[in-house]
Design an enzyme around this catalytic site. Structure first.
Site, PDB file in Angstrom:
ATOM      1  N   TYR A  79      -2.299  -1.208  10.489  1.00 48.48           N
ATOM      2  CA  TYR A  79      -2.387  -1.474   9.050  1.00 48.48           C
ATOM      3  C   TYR A  79      -1.152  -0.935   8.326  1.00 48.48           C
ATOM      4  O   TYR A  79      -0.509  -1.643   7.544  1.00 48.48           O
ATOM      5  CB  TYR A  79      -3.655  -0.846   8.457  1.00 48.48           C
ATOM      6  CG  TYR A  79      -3.730  -1.045   6.965  1.00 48.48           C
ATOM      7  CD1 TYR A  79      -4.026  -2.297   6.436  1.00 48.48           C
ATOM      8  CD2 TYR A  79      -3.467   0.007   6.083  1.00 48.48           C
ATOM      9  CE1 TYR A  79      -4.065  -2.490   5.056  1.00 48.48           C
ATOM     10  CE2 TYR A  79      -3.510  -0.188   4.700  1.00 48.48           C
ATOM     11  CZ  TYR A  79      -3.806  -1.429   4.202  1.00 48.48           C
ATOM     12  OH  TYR A  79      -3.836  -1.636   2.836  1.00 48.48           O
ATOM     13  N   SER A 134       0.854  -1.198   0.000  1.00 45.32           N
ATOM     14  CA  SER A 134       0.000   0.000   0.000  1.00 45.32           C
ATOM     15  C   SER A 134       0.885   1.242   0.000  1.00 45.32           C
ATOM     16  O   SER A 134       2.024   1.209   0.478  1.00 45.32           O
ATOM     17  CB  SER A 134      -0.868  -0.015   1.256  1.00 45.32           C
ATOM     18  OG  SER A 134      -1.538   1.209   1.405  1.00 45.32           O
TER      19      SER A 134
HETATM   20  N1  LIG Z   1      -8.742  -0.743  -1.414  1.00 50.90           N
HETATM   21  C1  LIG Z   1      -7.777   0.049  -1.051  1.00 50.90           C
HETATM   22  O1  LIG Z   1      -7.979   1.270  -0.887  1.00 50.90           O
HETATM   23  C2  LIG Z   1      -6.387  -0.508  -0.876  1.00 50.90           C
HETATM   24  C3  LIG Z   1      -5.302   0.400  -0.903  1.00 50.90           C
HETATM   25  C4  LIG Z   1      -4.021  -0.100  -0.739  1.00 50.90           C
HETATM   26  C5  LIG Z   1      -3.819  -1.456  -0.575  1.00 50.90           C
HETATM   27  N2  LIG Z   1      -4.891  -2.300  -0.542  1.00 50.90           N
HETATM   28  C6  LIG Z   1      -4.626  -3.720  -0.346  1.00 50.90           C
HETATM   29  O2  LIG Z   1      -5.217  -4.450  -1.411  1.00 50.90           O
HETATM   30  C7  LIG Z   1      -5.430  -5.789  -0.975  1.00 50.90           C
HETATM   31  C8  LIG Z   1      -6.807  -6.233  -1.446  1.00 50.90           C
HETATM   32  O3  LIG Z   1      -7.795  -5.490  -0.757  1.00 50.90           O
HETATM   33  P1  LIG Z   1      -9.076  -4.899  -1.497  1.00 50.90           P
HETATM   34  O4  LIG Z   1      -8.910  -3.442  -1.566  1.00 50.90           O
HETATM   35  O5  LIG Z   1      -9.348  -5.649  -2.733  1.00 50.90           O
HETATM   36  O6  LIG Z   1     -10.181  -5.173  -0.368  1.00 50.90           O
HETATM   37  P2  LIG Z   1     -11.387  -6.230  -0.317  1.00 50.90           P
HETATM   38  O7  LIG Z   1     -12.308  -6.007  -1.452  1.00 50.90           O
HETATM   39  O8  LIG Z   1     -11.920  -6.125   1.075  1.00 50.90           O
HETATM   40  O9  LIG Z   1     -10.681  -7.630  -0.523  1.00 50.90           O
HETATM   41  C9  LIG Z   1      -9.925  -8.232   0.482  1.00 50.90           C
HETATM   42  C10 LIG Z   1      -9.746  -9.690   0.129  1.00 50.90           C
HETATM   43  O10 LIG Z   1      -8.960 -10.291   1.172  1.00 50.90           O
HETATM   44  C11 LIG Z   1      -9.620 -11.490   1.563  1.00 50.90           C
HETATM   45  N3  LIG Z   1      -9.385 -11.798   2.962  1.00 50.90           N
HETATM   46  C12 LIG Z   1      -9.533 -10.987   4.047  1.00 50.90           C
HETATM   47  N4  LIG Z   1      -9.348 -11.679   5.177  1.00 50.90           N
HETATM   48  C13 LIG Z   1      -9.084 -12.968   4.802  1.00 50.90           C
HETATM   49  C14 LIG Z   1      -8.826 -14.147   5.516  1.00 50.90           C
HETATM   50  N5  LIG Z   1      -8.831 -14.198   6.855  1.00 50.90           N
HETATM   51  N6  LIG Z   1      -8.588 -15.293   4.818  1.00 50.90           N
HETATM   52  C15 LIG Z   1      -8.619 -15.290   3.460  1.00 50.90           C
HETATM   53  N7  LIG Z   1      -8.850 -14.189   2.734  1.00 50.90           N
HETATM   54  C16 LIG Z   1      -9.090 -13.035   3.394  1.00 50.90           C
HETATM   55  C17 LIG Z   1     -11.108 -11.221   1.334  1.00 50.90           C
HETATM   56  O11 LIG Z   1     -11.789 -12.443   1.122  1.00 50.90           O
HETATM   57  P3  LIG Z   1     -12.857 -13.112   2.140  1.00 50.90           P
HETATM   58  O12 LIG Z   1     -13.480 -12.016   2.931  1.00 50.90           O
HETATM   59  O13 LIG Z   1     -13.794 -13.841   1.230  1.00 50.90           O
HETATM   60  O14 LIG Z   1     -12.033 -14.039   2.964  1.00 50.90           O
HETATM   61  C18 LIG Z   1     -11.071 -10.420   0.047  1.00 50.90           C
HETATM   62  O15 LIG Z   1     -11.075 -11.276  -1.057  1.00 50.90           O
HETATM   63  C19 LIG Z   1      -5.246  -5.792   0.540  1.00 50.90           C
HETATM   64  O16 LIG Z   1      -3.995  -6.358   0.849  1.00 50.90           O
HETATM   65  C20 LIG Z   1      -5.268  -4.327   0.902  1.00 50.90           C
HETATM   66  O17 LIG Z   1      -4.513  -4.056   2.044  1.00 50.90           O
HETATM   67  C21 LIG Z   1      -6.163  -1.856  -0.707  1.00 50.90           C
END
Ligand SMILES: NC(=O)c1ccc[n+]([C@@H]2O[C@H](COP(=O)([O-])OP(=O)(O)OC[C@H]3O[C@@H](n4cnc5c(N)ncnc54)[C@H](OP(=O)(O)O)[C@@H]3O)[C@@H](O)[C@H]2O)c1
Length: 275
Positions: A158, A145
């Site tokens: 985080y 991130s």
């Molecule tokens: N969106 C942003 O603004 C942003 C910015 C910078 C970085 N990121 C990073 O991008 C990555 C993806 O996040 P996203 O933005 O796509 O958010 P998201 O839509 O909430 O997706 C998160 C994913 O992680 C999975 N996950 C969470 N806890 C889990 C667990 N205990 N076991 C297995 N899978 C798990 C969830 O699947 P289930 O709930 O089905 O398990 C979901 O598929 C993350 O690492 C996040 O830190 C996001």
């Protein structure tokens, strides 16, 4: 590695929504086998169905695993072995945040964050790397991130987990240089996914600030990540605003960053609670 790099077997964690789902969609035309990992099996199966319709030649495997449970991470390696799957592209994307002051955070959520963002990512890398090295082929994409560059009050754990991801990725990349296995840290700014909902502490929790002005579409984040991987880049900050912010953050002296973060916190304290 060329911009059109293809892989035999890609494993994407957190494929049930957001960036992980998008990685799966964009990787589908470039791989022979795709392994989708997350807890919500129904969403994974729905995605597998959609991808299968578009790419009937592709073998898609759904593995419902809670990465916050160390035993389940261990079982994932066993499940792959059962199917004879050896990932040559590991996309460590699963992750979650928790927005609010540390002292009032729920320990169970903090523990999940540490386990998923840090421990599972490290474990899976450790589990799959030996085969990549043995075959002299493979790649690792760690979704970090922009927050990894900054100590962020109200997002303390985080941001620290993502600092780990970026640091780990950079060091591992150097260790693997002689093996021809690229390691990429993807460092997005805000993206519209399920992330904000999970990070928010229930209905009355505060929303993370600055997300609308700053956000980059998930399709662009993943497309830029895959180009960066093909070009063997160490890091990518997808989107112009994110890249500009990263540049500013990396040249500003720490005293100025502390002042800026302190001012941001004071502004947050004065804001009324969310309805
Ligand atoms: N969106 C942003 O603004 C942003 C910015 C910078 C970085 N990121 C990073 O991008 C990555 C993806 O996040 P996203 O933005 O796509 O958010 P998201 O839509 O909430 O997706 C998160 C994913 O992680 C999975 N996950 C969470 N806890 C889990 C667990 N205990 N076991 C297995 N899978 C798990 C969830 O699947 P289930 O709930 O089905 O398990 C979901 O598929 C993350 O690492 C996040 O830190 C996001």
């Amino acid at each position: 590695m060329q911009p059109s790099a293809s892989f035999s077997c890609a494993l994407v964690t957190g494929a049930s929504s957001g960036l992980g789902e998008e990685f799966a969609l964009q990787l589908a035309p470039r791989v022979n086998q795709l392994v989708l990992v997350a807890r919500r099996e129904t969403l994974l199966r729905d995605l597998a169905g959609r991808i299968g319709t578009l790419h009937p030649q592709l073998d898609i495997f759904v593995m419902a695993v809670d990465l916050a449970v160390p035993d389940e991470c261990g079982q994932l390696a066993g499940m792959l072995a059962e199917h004879g799957l050896i990932p040559d592209l590991l996309v460590n994307n699963a992750g979650l945040g928790d927005y609010g002051e540390f002292v009032t955070s729920e320990w169970s959520k903090i523990a999940s964050m540490l386990r998923v963002n840090v421990e599972a990512l490290t474990y899976l890398t450790h589990a799959f790397l030996p085969d990549m090295i043995r075959r002299g082929d493979g790649a690792i994409v760690n979704v970090s991130s922009l927050a990894s560059l900054l100590a962020i009050p109200d997002f303390a754990v985080y941001a620290a987990t993502k600092a780990y991801v970026t640091s780990f990725s950079e060091a591992l990349r150097l260790e693997l240089r002689g093996h021809g296995i690229p390691v990429l840290a993807v460092c997005p700014g805000p993206v519209h996914t399920g992330f904000g909902v999970v990070a928010k502490r229930g209905e009355r929790g505060r929303n993370m600030p600055g997300r609308e002005w700053f956000h980059v579409p998930k399709e662009q984040v993943v497309a830029e990540a895959l180009v960066a991987l093909a070009r063997d880049r160490a890091r990518v900050y997808p989107g112009l605003k994110t890249a500009a912010a990263a540049l500013v953050l990396s040249v500003l002296p720490i005293v100025l960053l502390r002042l800026a973060m302190g001012a941001h916190l004071s502004r947050q304290d004065k804001m009324p609670p969310q309805p």
